[in-house]
Design an enzyme around this catalytic site. Structure first.
Site, PDB file in Angstrom:
ATOM      1  N   GLU A 186      -8.415  -4.780   5.462  1.00  0.00           N
ATOM      2  CA  GLU A 186      -8.490  -5.580   6.395  1.00  0.00           C
ATOM      3  C   GLU A 186      -9.263  -5.198   7.848  1.00  0.00           C
ATOM      4  O   GLU A 186      -8.885  -4.043   8.029  1.00  0.00           O
ATOM      5  CB  GLU A 186      -6.877  -6.009   7.018  1.00  0.00           C
ATOM      6  CG  GLU A 186      -6.226  -6.702   5.739  1.00  0.00           C
ATOM      7  CD  GLU A 186      -4.756  -6.963   6.127  1.00  0.00           C
ATOM      8  OE1 GLU A 186      -4.312  -7.945   5.595  1.00  0.00           O
ATOM      9  OE2 GLU A 186      -4.466  -6.314   6.897  1.00  0.00           O
ATOM     10  N   TYR A 194      -6.945  -6.723  13.343  1.00  0.00           N
ATOM     11  CA  TYR A 194      -6.280  -7.676  13.678  1.00  0.00           C
ATOM     12  C   TYR A 194      -6.562  -8.183  15.344  1.00  0.00           C
ATOM     13  O   TYR A 194      -6.833  -9.178  15.552  1.00  0.00           O
ATOM     14  CB  TYR A 194      -4.865  -7.923  13.562  1.00  0.00           C
ATOM     15  CG  TYR A 194      -4.149  -7.977  12.200  1.00  0.00           C
ATOM     16  CD1 TYR A 194      -4.907  -7.928  11.141  1.00  0.00           C
ATOM     17  CD2 TYR A 194      -2.872  -8.162  11.898  1.00  0.00           C
ATOM     18  CE1 TYR A 194      -4.532  -7.911   9.733  1.00  0.00           C
ATOM     19  CE2 TYR A 194      -2.137  -7.813  10.857  1.00  0.00           C
ATOM     20  CZ  TYR A 194      -2.955  -7.757   9.546  1.00  0.00           C
ATOM     21  OH  TYR A 194      -2.562  -7.854   8.460  1.00  0.00           O
ATOM     22  N   GLN A 208       0.828  -1.174   0.202  1.00  0.00           N
ATOM     23  CA  GLN A 208      -0.062  -0.087  -0.115  1.00  0.00           C
ATOM     24  C   GLN A 208       0.769   1.261   0.015  1.00  0.00           C
ATOM     25  O   GLN A 208       1.803   1.302   0.390  1.00  0.00           O
ATOM     26  CB  GLN A 208      -1.119   0.037   1.041  1.00  0.00           C
ATOM     27  CG  GLN A 208      -2.027  -0.826   0.970  1.00  0.00           C
ATOM     28  CD  GLN A 208      -1.671  -2.474   1.789  1.00  0.00           C
ATOM     29  OE1 GLN A 208      -0.465  -2.526   2.027  1.00  0.00           O
ATOM     30  NE2 GLN A 208      -2.617  -3.435   1.752  1.00  0.00           N
ATOM     31  N   TYR A 234       9.035 -14.657  -5.592  1.00  0.00           N
ATOM     32  CA  TYR A 234       7.444 -14.575  -5.652  1.00  0.00           C
ATOM     33  C   TYR A 234       6.739 -14.941  -4.263  1.00  0.00           C
ATOM     34  O   TYR A 234       5.807 -15.252  -4.164  1.00  0.00           O
ATOM     35  CB  TYR A 234       7.082 -15.694  -6.474  1.00  0.00           C
ATOM     36  CG  TYR A 234       7.590 -15.523  -7.947  1.00  0.00           C
ATOM     37  CD1 TYR A 234       7.243 -14.437  -8.727  1.00  0.00           C
ATOM     38  CD2 TYR A 234       8.768 -16.187  -8.341  1.00  0.00           C
ATOM     39  CE1 TYR A 234       7.557 -14.042 -10.097  1.00  0.00           C
ATOM     40  CE2 TYR A 234       9.156 -15.940  -9.686  1.00  0.00           C
ATOM     41  CZ  TYR A 234       8.707 -14.996 -10.504  1.00  0.00           C
ATOM     42  OH  TYR A 234       9.068 -14.826 -11.645  1.00  0.00           O
ATOM     43  N   ASP A 290      -1.124  -2.124  12.748  1.00  0.00           N
ATOM     44  CA  ASP A 290      -1.246  -3.425  13.104  1.00  0.00           C
ATOM     45  C   ASP A 290       0.160  -3.842  13.704  1.00  0.00           C
ATOM     46  O   ASP A 290       0.147  -4.743  14.489  1.00  0.00           O
ATOM     47  CB  ASP A 290      -1.613  -4.397  12.321  1.00  0.00           C
ATOM     48  CG  ASP A 290      -0.938  -4.747  11.082  1.00  0.00           C
ATOM     49  OD1 ASP A 290       0.099  -5.405  11.168  1.00  0.00           O
ATOM     50  OD2 ASP A 290      -0.884  -3.675  10.286  1.00  0.00           O
TER      51      ASP A 290
END
Length: 609
Positions: free
Chosen positions: A506, A509, A178, A198, A453
């Site tokens: 999201e 958490y 982000q 990856y 978070d």
């Protein structure tokens, strides 16, 4: 502040100290780079009184123009040891996720050979031409994730803009998450959005760019591309969204999960610094409706420009009083890289004002003030800065328009672009609501509003922030909306005829238990809530994920909540339980299959209603 359900305070529970490792299950099937450089300056120009009018009495008028400061590093093709300077800054910034360094790397028009500009945190690289093709790097602008063991999910807060790249291998690597925009770029080759090996990645945003070759997302969970041209698009994981993109994949959600709009309803590209001869100017691109493809296709973008003499060139030591004095004089603001503490709200009252940050200039409100507020006027442009909440709770951090704003701004809207908000992470921070949009027709183009978070000052009550983005104004458009981890609603939309193209979320958490998130009789606050009285609203390509790792037994009823009316429509919705850490019962309202198990498989709704 609109009224919202509340719950009783709960004891603080320490949150997780690092971002979760996202998307392994989903990504698996897809997977089978100080000498010689000068600081920028421009000759000081006459005081603003000569161009903007002087106050009848009071402080001495502030000058427009001037030195861009030590952290704007300007190169030209004859600069010695460019690579050495780039490497030095990268070494400092590579893992400085919550550090204080801020840099803008600016390249004068021309051709540069054999460079690999690796970008770390709070580093922006940009060309100083009017078109990307004015500044060519035969080499790469690279973001990888070696600092985090190949995991790119924390590659935040860096940017590339207004350059042409000829990658050494034929493909440039831009493995970001982000708050890492890729704007006005021309890649004469391919673009790889995944880190070496990856590993996981959670981006991302491309706008006004031309990628001649193929874009390979590989492990990227989601991505939004706007008003661009691509030579191909390799794959999708959860949510790939395109608007106004030549060469984009055809609409195919849910499988593969491509949401494709032929055009973007309204767009106006971000202002940018450029050189005209030896003079710094700021270009202001014009508004486009139903746009498709880049704005600079013929080499010359459409719009207007302002000389630097019409800007107050702010430095981190400037006070809020100084910034407000500059605005009162009729100057625009250019925020040079650094951290600004503001003990009063920066008030933007004049139509057409530009507030442009370089190198992730950061505003921290002291004493619980709102960092920046915009009046209900036409054509304000906010771009390229970070607002970081202070330790004393702010009711709001950024306000666009006052409560009750009702003026019609359709011909010349306010735009908010690459303006990011953070609560906690770099230290204690609190804010009841991060961003409030009251003015009609506002266009928010790429934001990440994040309750931390991980980092310092993190915990359910420690960095409490109930609401991320609240939209009260009518006819607001958001393209590229990333909002995460708020204690209640991440997005609450009360205005009529609102539109969102791409949403990534999201849920927090660190909720300690089910009671902490309970919304009356509903299990959890939706990630994206449309007000009960709204009659028209539309959204495309929107995902919400849960990772309740403090208490995996928590159940979230739905990711999206909206009135069940024909004028309230959604296209391409999904919810995901990350590794089974909490679950969703539905996708939107009471519609959509529940998530289950630990396999990280999205539940999707193609159209609603």
């Amino acid at each position: 502040m609109p009224s919202s359900p509340t719950h009783s305070p709960t004891p603080e529970h320490s949150g997780p100290r690092r971002r979760s490792l996202l998307g392994a299950a989903a990504a698996a099937p897809v997977l089978a780079s100080l000498a010689g450089a000068g600081s920028a300056s421009a000759a000081p120009l006459p005081s603003a009184a000569t161009s903007a009018g002087s106050a009848a009495a009071g402080p001495r008028a502030l000058p427009g123009g001037g030195d861009l400061g030590p952290n704007v590093i300007v190169f030209d093709p004859s600069t010695a040891n460019i690579q050495g300077r780039l490497d030095e800054i990268f070494k400092q910034q590579e893992s400085a996720q919550f550090g204080t360094g801020r840099y803008a790397l600016m390249f004068k028009p021309g051709t540069y050979n054999g460079l690999n500009a690796q970008l770390g945190f709070y580093t922006s690289i940009a060309g100083l031409g009017l078109s990307p093709d004015d500044t060519t790097i035969n080499g790469d602008v690279t973001v990888d994730a070696g600092w985090f063991d190949g995991n790119a999910t924390q590659n935040f807060w860096r940017s590339a803009e207004n350059l042409a790249l000829v990658p050494v291998s034929g493909t440039n690597r831009w493995a970001v998450s982000q708050a890492a925009p890729f704007r006005r770029m021309h890649v004469r080759g391919g673009l790889n959005l995944a880190p070496a090996g990856y590993g996981w990645a959670s981006g991302g945003y491309i706008a006004d760019s031309r990628i001649d070759g193929e874009v390979g997302p590989y492990s990227q969970q989601q991505w939004y591309t706007r008003d661009s041209s691509v030579g191909g698009w390799l794959n999708a994981v959860w949510n790939m969204v395109f608007s106004g993109v030549e060469g984009a994949p055809a609409q195919s959600f849910p499988e593969p999960p491509y949401t494709t709009l032929e055009t973007t309803p309204v767009s106006r590209e971000k202002p940018f610094l450029y050189l005209e001869g030896d003079e710094y100017r700021v270009f202001l691109p014009e508004k486009r409706t139903e746009a498709r493809g880049v704005s600079w296709g013929n080499g010359t973008p459409r719009g207007t420009s302002l000389p630097l003499s019409q800007f107050y060139v702010a430095k981190p030591e400037d006070s809020a009083d100084t910034l407000n004095q500059a605005l009162e004089q009729g100057l625009h603001l250019l925020l040079t890289p650094g951290i600004y503490h503001v003990d009063r709200t920066v008030d933007v009252k004049r139509a057409g004002t530009v507030v442009l940050g370089l190198g992730y200039a950061t505003l921290i409100p002291d004493n619980g003030v709102t960092a920046l507020r915009v009046a209900d006027v036409d054509g304000v442009r906010l771009a390229g800065f970070l607002v970081d909440a202070g330790p004393v709770n702010s009711a709001t951090l950024l306000e666009v328009g006052p409560e009750g704003a009702s003026a019609d701004h359709s011909a010349n809207p306010t735009t908010v672009q690459d303006v990011f908000v953070r609560i906690g992470g770099a230290g204690p921070g609190r804010a009841t609501t991060s961003m409030v949009v009251n003015s009609r027709h506002t266009v928010v183009d790429h934001t990440w509003v994040w309750r931390a978070d991980h980092g310092e000052g993190v915990g359910w009550e420690t960095n409490r922030a109930d609401y991320g983005v609240v939209v009260n104004g009518d006819d607001v458009l958001i393209t590229g909306l990333f909002v995460e981890h708020f204690n209640k609603y991440d997005v609450q939309w009360n205005g009529e005829r609102g539109r969102t193209v791409f949403f990534q979320n999201e849920k927090a958490y660190d909720a300690p238990d089910q009671a902490a998130i309970q919304n009356g009789s509903i299990k959890g606050y939706a990630a994206y809530k449309v007000g009960d009285d709204v009659t028209e609203h539309e959204g495309w390509g929107m995902g919400s994920y849960c990772y309740y790792n403090v208490n995996p037994s928590i159940v979230q009823h739905h990711g999206f909540a909206a009135p069940n009316r024909s004028g309230v429509r959604f296209h391409g919705l999904l919810v995901v339980s990350l590794g089974g850490q909490g679950q969703y019962e539905c996708v939107i309202n009471d519609t959509g299959a529940p998530t289950s198990g630990t396999d990280t498989v999205p539940s999707k709704v193609v159209q609603y209603p």
